[in-house]
Write a protein that holds these residues in place. Structure first.
Motif, mmCIF file in Angstrom:
data_model
loop_
_atom_site.group_PDB
_atom_site.id
_atom_site.type_symbol
_atom_site.label_atom_id
_atom_site.label_comp_id
_atom_site.label_asym_id
_atom_site.label_seq_id
_atom_site.Cartn_x
_atom_site.Cartn_y
_atom_site.Cartn_z
ATOM 1 N N PHE A 138 -53.481 -19.313 -28.821
ATOM 2 C CA PHE A 138 -53.031 -17.923 -28.744
ATOM 3 C C PHE A 138 -51.558 -17.861 -28.353
ATOM 4 O O PHE A 138 -50.770 -17.103 -28.930
ATOM 5 N N GLY A 139 -51.172 -18.678 -27.358
ATOM 6 C CA GLY A 139 -49.806 -18.639 -26.876
ATOM 7 C C GLY A 139 -48.792 -19.123 -27.899
ATOM 8 O O GLY A 139 -47.702 -18.555 -28.019
ATOM 9 N N ILE A 140 -49.152 -20.163 -28.657
ATOM 10 C CA ILE A 140 -48.238 -20.678 -29.677
ATOM 11 C C ILE A 140 -48.007 -19.650 -30.774
ATOM 12 O O ILE A 140 -46.868 -19.416 -31.213
ATOM 13 N N ILE A 141 -49.086 -18.999 -31.227
ATOM 14 C CA ILE A 141 -48.932 -17.968 -32.258
ATOM 15 C C ILE A 141 -48.070 -16.820 -31.737
ATOM 16 O O ILE A 141 -47.180 -16.322 -32.439
ATOM 17 N N ALA A 142 -48.309 -16.413 -30.486
ATOM 18 C CA ALA A 142 -47.520 -15.325 -29.897
ATOM 19 C C ALA A 142 -46.047 -15.698 -29.829
ATOM 20 O O ALA A 142 -45.168 -14.867 -30.097
ATOM 21 N N LEU A 143 -45.744 -16.957 -29.480
ATOM 22 C CA LEU A 143 -44.350 -17.402 -29.434
ATOM 23 C C LEU A 143 -43.724 -17.419 -30.823
ATOM 24 O O LEU A 143 -42.577 -17.010 -31.018
ATOM 25 N N LEU A 144 -44.493 -17.885 -31.804
ATOM 26 C CA LEU A 144 -43.963 -18.023 -33.159
ATOM 27 C C LEU A 144 -43.620 -16.674 -33.790
ATOM 28 O O LEU A 144 -42.661 -16.562 -34.553
ATOM 29 N N ILE A 145 -44.416 -15.656 -33.499
ATOM 30 C CA ILE A 145 -44.158 -14.349 -34.108
ATOM 31 C C ILE A 145 -43.291 -13.474 -33.212
ATOM 32 O O ILE A 145 -42.968 -12.347 -33.574
ATOM 33 N N GLY A 146 -42.916 -14.002 -32.039
ATOM 34 C CA GLY A 146 -41.965 -13.296 -31.183
ATOM 35 C C GLY A 146 -42.532 -12.121 -30.428
ATOM 36 O O GLY A 146 -41.849 -11.093 -30.275
ATOM 37 N N VAL A 147 -43.761 -12.230 -29.927
ATOM 38 C CA VAL A 147 -44.333 -11.138 -29.125
ATOM 39 C C VAL A 147 -43.474 -10.924 -27.877
ATOM 40 O O VAL A 147 -43.242 -11.873 -27.115
ATOM 41 N N LEU B 1 -49.128 -4.793 -35.628
ATOM 42 C CA LEU B 1 -49.011 -5.996 -36.454
ATOM 43 C C LEU B 1 -49.189 -7.261 -35.623
ATOM 44 O O LEU B 1 -49.775 -8.242 -36.098
ATOM 45 N N TYR B 2 -48.703 -7.242 -34.384
ATOM 46 C CA TYR B 2 -48.935 -8.383 -33.494
ATOM 47 C C TYR B 2 -50.442 -8.585 -33.289
ATOM 48 O O TYR B 2 -50.942 -9.714 -33.332
ATOM 49 N N VAL B 3 -51.154 -7.486 -33.057
ATOM 50 C CA VAL B 3 -52.602 -7.564 -32.856
ATOM 51 C C VAL B 3 -53.278 -8.137 -34.097
ATOM 52 O O VAL B 3 -54.156 -9.016 -34.005
ATOM 53 N N VAL B 4 -52.891 -7.660 -35.269
ATOM 54 C CA VAL B 4 -53.503 -8.119 -36.521
ATOM 55 C C VAL B 4 -53.276 -9.612 -36.720
ATOM 56 O O VAL B 4 -54.204 -10.368 -37.054
ATOM 57 N N ILE B 5 -52.049 -10.069 -36.526
ATOM 58 C CA ILE B 5 -51.736 -11.485 -36.740
ATOM 59 C C ILE B 5 -52.453 -12.366 -35.724
ATOM 60 O O ILE B 5 -53.023 -13.411 -36.070
ATOM 61 N N LEU B 6 -52.455 -11.956 -34.461
ATOM 62 C CA LEU B 6 -53.146 -12.736 -33.440
ATOM 63 C C LEU B 6 -54.646 -12.768 -33.700
ATOM 64 O O LEU B 6 -55.302 -13.796 -33.491
ATOM 65 N N ASP B 7 -55.199 -11.655 -34.171
ATOM 66 C CA ASP B 7 -56.623 -11.611 -34.480
ATOM 67 C C ASP B 7 -56.954 -12.531 -35.658
ATOM 68 O O ASP B 7 -58.003 -13.184 -35.666
ATOM 69 N N PHE B 8 -56.079 -12.585 -36.642
ATOM 70 C CA PHE B 8 -56.264 -13.509 -37.764
ATOM 71 C C PHE B 8 -56.286 -14.955 -37.261
ATOM 72 O O PHE B 8 -57.114 -15.773 -37.682
ATOM 73 N N GLY B 9 -55.392 -15.266 -36.338
ATOM 74 C CA GLY B 9 -55.384 -16.600 -35.742
ATOM 75 C C GLY B 9 -56.647 -16.889 -34.965
ATOM 76 O O GLY B 9 -57.191 -18.000 -35.032
ATOM 77 N N GLU B 10 -57.149 -15.878 -34.248
ATOM 78 C CA GLU B 10 -58.377 -16.063 -33.482
ATOM 79 C C GLU B 10 -59.591 -16.268 -34.394
ATOM 80 O O GLU B 10 -60.507 -17.025 -34.062
#
Length: 317
Positions: A192-201, A137-146
């Motif tokens: 990328f880093g902001i999205i990762a922080l927001l979703i708690g990777v 799910l982390y991959v999916v959300i980050l890919d959507f952001g990308e």
């Protein structure tokens, strides 16, 4: 697997620091920077490892079934310079400092306010017991952001002025993935880093997430006549799918196939081109010649000048 990878990286980092770096830092009185040095060594090792993985996967494919003959090795050498600077040089240092500062600011802000960020595992508590599903799910959300970052790179004139460096390459190979303006790289790292922080990777999973994204992007740029079939092309971005994005008619805000890993975003938002067995010439006919054949410094300067022109209303040219 993630824990084994992180443990091996930690062990190698510790050995290099204790054997090579720490004695030198002690002699010149820089031991106050020891923790930063350990982090930087680990960051550099990860960059080197990612280059090796990408090369081992992509180079045999390009030798096996290339789309086109290599006619401009100079342009490819410039892309190699981009890769080395991006993965091992000043760009990782900039990203490391910026993201570390961002993470420290975020942690301080959260602690002061008492606010608990709604991370993915807080929203879906069951993910704590399903780490593989959480990782996916982390991959999916980050890919959507990308996907949306890529759309914006083509949509806004000032951002396209920077991103057009990437599209100017006429001799596309797996090295082309890192052919980006330094400012564009910083913006991408922040995004990328902001999205990762927001979703708690989790910090331990972040390196593997980055490695997967980098490998996928490098493979999609490879000079290989490869598609994943009628079904596979709709599941994972292939070299054929992404080459259509780099085709000479796919520039500025008229492009297709923006997805990095999952083509489903292009399908949902109407930007997909699933034509099979189509491998067009790459490059941007409207880009200045310097962006296609100039060296790293020249391309950086031209990109910055074009961005300034776009910001003051003179367009990206």
């Amino acid at each position: 697997m993630i824990e084994s990878f992180n443990r091996a990286l930690d062990d190698l980092t510790g050995w290099i620091f204790a054997t090579l770096v720490q004695p030198a830092m002690y002699e010149i009185g820089l031991m106050d920077w020891a923790d930063d040095a350990i982090d930087w060594i680990q960051f550099g090792l990860f960059g080197l490892f990612s280059i090796v993985v990408v090369y081992v996967v992509c180079r045999p494919l390009e030798a096996w079934r290339p789309v086109e003959e290599v006619t401009d090795r100079g342009a490819i050498r410039t892309d190699i310079v981009y890769t080395l600077l991006t993965r091992l040089g000043v760009l990782p240092l900039v990203a490391f400092v910026v993201l570390n500062s961002l993470q420290a600011w975020w942690a301080g802000t959260v602690a002061d306010s008492g606010f608990v960020p709604p991370t993915l595992e807080n929203v879906i508590p069951g993910l704590r017991e399903a780490p593989i599903l959480a990782f996916f799910l982390y991959v999916v959300i980050l890919d959507f952001g990308e996907y949306w970052r890529h759309r914006f790179q083509h949509r806004f004139g000032w951002w396209w002025a920077l991103h057009s460096i990437h599209h100017a390459q006429r001799q596309m190979t797996f090295w082309t993935d890192d052919r980006n303006h330094i400012l564009d790289e910083v913006l991408a790292a922040l995004w990328f880093g902001i999205i990762a922080l927001l979703i708690g990777v989790p910090p331990g999973q972040f390196p593997l997430l980055v490695l997967i994204m980098r490998l996928a992007e490098s493979l999609s740029h490879a000079n290989v006549r490869l598609s994943f079939g009628r079904v596979g092309e709709r599941l994972v971005v292939s070299p054929r799918f992404h080459r259509l994005h780099h085709g000479v008619l796919s520039v500025a805000d008229h492009g297709k196939n923006y997805a990095v890993l999952f083509p489903v975003w292009d399908w949902i938002f109407g930007t997909a081109d699933f034509r099979r067995d189509v491998f067009p010439r790459t490059g941007d006919p409207e880009a200045p010649e310097a962006l296609a054949t100039g060296g790293w410094l020249r391309q950086q300067a031209v990109g910055l000048r074009r961005m300034a022109g776009a910001l003051v209303g003179r367009g990206g040219g």
